[in-house]
Design a protein around this motif. Structure first.
Motif, mmCIF file in Angstrom:
data_model
loop_
_atom_site.group_PDB
_atom_site.id
_atom_site.type_symbol
_atom_site.label_atom_id
_atom_site.label_comp_id
_atom_site.label_asym_id
_atom_site.label_seq_id
_atom_site.Cartn_x
_atom_site.Cartn_y
_atom_site.Cartn_z
ATOM 1 N N TYR A 184 22.738 -1.755 -7.050
ATOM 2 C CA TYR A 184 22.220 -1.839 -8.416
ATOM 3 C C TYR A 184 21.339 -0.637 -8.760
ATOM 4 O O TYR A 184 21.008 -0.425 -9.927
ATOM 5 C CB TYR A 184 21.420 -3.130 -8.597
ATOM 6 N N THR A 185 20.948 0.141 -7.748
ATOM 7 C CA THR A 185 20.188 1.358 -8.051
ATOM 8 C C THR A 185 21.015 2.329 -8.889
ATOM 9 O O THR A 185 20.449 3.245 -9.503
ATOM 10 C CB THR A 185 19.726 2.062 -6.766
ATOM 11 N N ILE A 186 22.328 2.145 -8.920
ATOM 12 C CA ILE A 186 23.171 2.941 -9.825
ATOM 13 C C ILE A 186 22.670 2.794 -11.260
ATOM 14 O O ILE A 186 22.678 3.752 -12.041
ATOM 15 C CB ILE A 186 24.634 2.497 -9.708
ATOM 16 N N LEU A 187 22.226 1.603 -11.618
ATOM 17 C CA LEU A 187 21.684 1.358 -12.950
ATOM 18 C C LEU A 187 20.461 2.223 -13.208
ATOM 19 O O LEU A 187 20.323 2.839 -14.277
ATOM 20 C CB LEU A 187 21.310 -0.119 -13.095
ATOM 21 N N THR A 188 19.561 2.260 -12.233
ATOM 22 C CA THR A 188 18.331 3.031 -12.383
ATOM 23 C C THR A 188 18.619 4.523 -12.395
ATOM 24 O O THR A 188 18.006 5.280 -13.158
ATOM 25 C CB THR A 188 17.349 2.675 -11.255
ATOM 26 N N HIS A 189 19.541 4.961 -11.546
ATOM 27 C CA HIS A 189 19.926 6.369 -11.555
ATOM 28 C C HIS A 189 20.433 6.772 -12.936
ATOM 29 O O HIS A 189 20.102 7.844 -13.449
ATOM 30 C CB HIS A 189 21.028 6.627 -10.527
ATOM 31 N N ALA A 190 21.261 5.920 -13.534
ATOM 32 C CA ALA A 190 21.834 6.250 -14.836
ATOM 33 C C ALA A 190 20.757 6.293 -15.917
ATOM 34 O O ALA A 190 20.781 7.167 -16.790
ATOM 35 C CB ALA A 190 22.916 5.245 -15.203
ATOM 36 N N ALA A 191 19.816 5.349 -15.876
ATOM 37 C CA ALA A 191 18.703 5.390 -16.836
ATOM 38 C C ALA A 191 17.884 6.661 -16.645
ATOM 39 O O ALA A 191 17.483 7.317 -17.614
ATOM 40 C CB ALA A 191 17.829 4.149 -16.668
ATOM 41 N N GLU A 192 17.635 7.016 -15.384
ATOM 42 C CA GLU A 192 16.883 8.234 -15.097
ATOM 43 C C GLU A 192 17.637 9.466 -15.595
ATOM 44 O O GLU A 192 17.039 10.396 -16.150
ATOM 45 C CB GLU A 192 16.621 8.341 -13.597
ATOM 46 N N ALA A 193 18.969 9.470 -15.421
ATOM 47 C CA ALA A 193 19.775 10.578 -15.929
ATOM 48 C C ALA A 193 19.658 10.675 -17.442
ATOM 49 O O ALA A 193 19.619 11.777 -18.012
ATOM 50 C CB ALA A 193 21.235 10.402 -15.513
ATOM 51 N N CYS A 194 19.590 9.531 -18.120
ATOM 52 C CA CYS A 194 19.423 9.519 -19.566
ATOM 53 C C CYS A 194 18.091 10.146 -19.970
ATOM 54 O O CYS A 194 18.019 10.945 -20.913
ATOM 55 C CB CYS A 194 19.520 8.088 -20.090
ATOM 56 N N GLY A 230 18.509 2.824 -20.845
ATOM 57 C CA GLY A 230 17.575 3.934 -20.941
ATOM 58 C C GLY A 230 17.583 4.531 -22.336
ATOM 59 O O GLY A 230 16.534 4.858 -22.904
ATOM 60 N N ALA A 231 18.782 4.665 -22.927
ATOM 61 C CA ALA A 231 18.908 5.224 -24.268
ATOM 62 C C ALA A 231 18.204 4.375 -25.310
ATOM 63 O O ALA A 231 17.776 4.891 -26.361
ATOM 64 C CB ALA A 231 20.383 5.380 -24.632
ATOM 65 N N LEU A 232 18.059 3.074 -25.038
ATOM 66 C CA LEU A 232 17.342 2.213 -25.979
ATOM 67 C C LEU A 232 15.875 2.622 -26.075
ATOM 68 O O LEU A 232 15.300 2.640 -27.170
ATOM 69 C CB LEU A 232 17.471 0.744 -25.569
ATOM 70 N N PHE A 233 15.250 2.957 -24.946
ATOM 71 C CA PHE A 233 13.872 3.435 -25.024
ATOM 72 C C PHE A 233 13.814 4.775 -25.748
ATOM 73 O O PHE A 233 12.916 5.011 -26.566
ATOM 74 C CB PHE A 233 13.219 3.572 -23.641
ATOM 75 N N VAL A 234 14.757 5.675 -25.443
ATOM 76 C CA VAL A 234 14.782 6.974 -26.127
ATOM 77 C C VAL A 234 14.857 6.760 -27.639
ATOM 78 O O VAL A 234 14.102 7.373 -28.407
ATOM 79 C CB VAL A 234 15.962 7.830 -25.633
ATOM 80 N N LYS A 235 15.760 5.886 -28.085
ATOM 81 C CA LYS A 235 15.919 5.614 -29.506
ATOM 82 C C LYS A 235 14.638 5.030 -30.100
ATOM 83 O O LYS A 235 14.191 5.441 -31.182
ATOM 84 C CB LYS A 235 17.086 4.654 -29.712
ATOM 85 N N GLY A 246 23.610 4.643 -26.653
ATOM 86 C CA GLY A 246 24.435 4.846 -25.471
ATOM 87 C C GLY A 246 25.855 4.391 -25.726
ATOM 88 O O GLY A 246 26.523 4.861 -26.649
ATOM 89 N N GLY A 247 26.323 3.448 -24.919
ATOM 90 C CA GLY A 247 27.675 2.932 -25.071
ATOM 91 C C GLY A 247 27.786 1.745 -26.002
ATOM 92 O O GLY A 247 28.871 1.189 -26.163
ATOM 93 N N ALA A 248 26.684 1.323 -26.620
ATOM 94 C CA ALA A 248 26.684 0.169 -27.523
ATOM 95 C C ALA A 248 26.698 0.636 -28.974
ATOM 96 O O ALA A 248 26.199 1.710 -29.304
ATOM 97 C CB ALA A 248 25.465 -0.708 -27.263
ATOM 98 N N ARG A 249 27.254 -0.200 -29.833
ATOM 99 C CA ARG A 249 27.319 0.102 -31.256
ATOM 100 C C ARG A 249 26.744 -1.058 -32.053
ATOM 101 O O ARG A 249 26.729 -2.196 -31.612
ATOM 102 C CB ARG A 249 28.773 0.356 -31.682
ATOM 103 N N ASN A 250 26.261 -0.740 -33.261
ATOM 104 C CA ASN A 250 25.743 -1.762 -34.181
ATOM 105 C C ASN A 250 24.606 -2.572 -33.570
ATOM 106 O O ASN A 250 24.521 -3.788 -33.737
ATOM 107 C CB ASN A 250 26.866 -2.692 -34.643
ATOM 108 N N VAL A 251 23.712 -1.872 -32.863
ATOM 109 C CA VAL A 251 22.567 -2.538 -32.246
ATOM 110 C C VAL A 251 21.499 -2.783 -33.313
ATOM 111 O O VAL A 251 21.110 -1.866 -34.041
ATOM 112 C CB VAL A 251 21.985 -1.690 -31.106
ATOM 113 N N THR A 252 21.046 -4.016 -33.406
ATOM 114 C CA THR A 252 20.102 -4.410 -34.449
ATOM 115 C C THR A 252 19.006 -5.296 -33.869
ATOM 116 O O THR A 252 19.289 -6.214 -33.095
ATOM 117 C CB THR A 252 20.834 -5.175 -35.576
ATOM 118 N N PHE A 253 17.766 -4.998 -34.252
ATOM 119 C CA PHE A 253 16.634 -5.874 -33.941
ATOM 120 C C PHE A 253 15.880 -6.157 -35.225
ATOM 121 O O PHE A 253 15.696 -5.265 -36.061
ATOM 122 C CB PHE A 253 15.674 -5.220 -32.933
ATOM 123 N N LYS A 254 15.448 -7.392 -35.380
ATOM 124 C CA LYS A 254 14.650 -7.788 -36.532
ATOM 125 C C LYS A 254 13.469 -8.615 -36.040
ATOM 126 O O LYS A 254 13.489 -9.135 -34.918
ATOM 127 C CB LYS A 254 15.486 -8.641 -37.496
#
Length: 403
Positions: free
Chosen positions: A53-63, A320-325, A355-363
């Protein structure tokens, strides 16, 4: 305890040298105005039952490295600090406390684990710590204002799987094999609710422990029910072990699983047994000709060349891209760089590409980020192909009151 960090921030200049409004911002943990650096952190299972699962963290770090290298934050840099929690919720809480008290993080960003993230919520609420992109899908993650999950609730995904099993595969006997923690229980809630709405019953519903390596007893029960489709909600290793057990006893069925198992990591564990497996996915295909997906492929290959390129990694990158956004939005707002203001601006995110998601919405009062899924299938050539286009989650489960 293992630690990873990059872009170490230097000490801030004294408050006497800063204007009053800057002093107010400087007091916010994790914000270094002098060096234009924001420090965020995460827990990740370097050890324990799912070290891959560290693959997840590596990818966030790469972002985050990509954001730093491309000036995505208008001169600001991200300093990312992570510690090993062994995939144990109690240790996740201890890691988070350490990140807050020692590293003074501004937020958690892409922490790994469903049960782990849920366990951290009480402490995060106590100290006002935003949790951006927790990599998990529990119902509880959608009920807190400080938490911004990009992943769907696993209950929604389980309902999507069930919908496809019944209407796409025309199955009449569908079973659920679920991990006995918050991940699996969330899936079970959605599965059970959709079954109830349809006035149907599961062929079988069987829990298992996350560390389980022998699924022979579980699969024998599934075989006895003659289940035509088995929906499994657990780790990559769990899916591979269950398929191997089915192969040993000669039980033939169609398998379905959540998006994060549609990955080369699972194929390495399961081999050709993975062929034909279906997965619900809220992410665009990894091979898509899309600049955001290409950025993931290029930067993970650059910074972590030994990690496979797959849905699993795209998941980490996207969280990771969610924090960047979110931090981009905070900077653009002109508001003081505080945790509370980060939460406020993120609740204005609408139909965003993340990132790879579309139409992300928070209210306000609605932190359901990803709102649709497609169905993909493992092919014999090693690829994962989209076999049903993206569509909204079944409304009975998606709109159910979160408790």
């Amino acid at each position: 305890m293992h630690r990873r960090t990059f872009l170490s921030s230097s000490a801030a200049v004294t408050s006497l040298a800063l204007p009053g409004w800057v002093q107010a911002q400087q007091a916010s943990p994790g914000i270094d105005l002098a060096n234009k650096t924001v420090t965020v952190g995460a827990f990740t299972p370097i050890t324990g039952p799912v070290p891959f699962y560290t693959i997840l963290t590596h990818a966030a770090e790469a972002c985050f490295k990509w954001a730093n290298e491309t000036n995505a934050l208008n001169g600001w840099k991200i300093n990312y600090v992570t510690y090993d929690d062994g995939y144990e919720p109690a240790r996740s809480v201890a890691v988070t406390r350490r990140l807050v008290e020692e590293n003074k993080v501004f937020a958690l960003a892409a922490p790994v684990g469903t049960a782990q993230s849920v366990a951290v919520i009480p402490y995060a609420k106590e100290v006002g710590l935003p949790m951006i992109g927790p990599i998990g899908g529990a119902t509880a993650l959608f009920a807190e204002r400080l938490v911004f999950p990009l992943l769907p609730d696993y209950g929604w995904s389980a309902a999507s799987n069930l919908d496809y099993a019944l209407n796409g595969l025309n199955a009449s006997r569908v079973a659920l094999l679920w991990e006995n923690d918050e991940l699996g229980r969330s899936a079970k809630r959605g599965f059970d609710l959709h079954m109830s709405t349809l006035k149907k019953e599961a062929a079988e519903s069987i829990p298992f422990e996350v560390r389980n390596t022998d699924f022979t007893p579980h699969v024998r029960r599934l075989a006895n029910t003659k289940a035509e489709v088995v929906i499994l909600f657990g780790s990559n290793a769990n899916l591979a072990a269950a398929q191997k057990a089915a192969d040993r006893i000669g039980f033939q069925t169609k398998w379905m699983a959540p998006f994060f198992t549609a990955d080369p990591t699972t194929r390495k564990l399961a081999g050709d047994l993975l062929n034909g497996t279906f997965f619900s996915s809220w992410l665009m295909p990894v091979g898509a000709d899309d600049p955001d997906i290409k950025a993931y492929r290029d930067n993970v290959a650059k910074h972590f060349p030994n990690d496979p390129i797959g849905v699993f990694g795209l998941n980490g990158w996207s969280n990771g891209a969610l924090f960047v956004k979110g931090f981009q939005m905070l900077l653009a707002s002109g508001k003081p760089l505080t945790r509370a203001n980060l939460v406020d601006v993120m609740e204005t995110m609408s139909n965003a590409t993340v990132g790879g998601a579309r139409n992300v919405t928070f209210k306000a009062g609605d932190h359901r980020g990803a709102r649709q899924e497609g169905i993909i299938q493992a092919a014999p050539d090693g690829s994962f192909k989209l076999v049903r286009d993206f569509r909204p989650f079944p409304a009975d489960v998606f709109d159910a009151k979160i408790s």
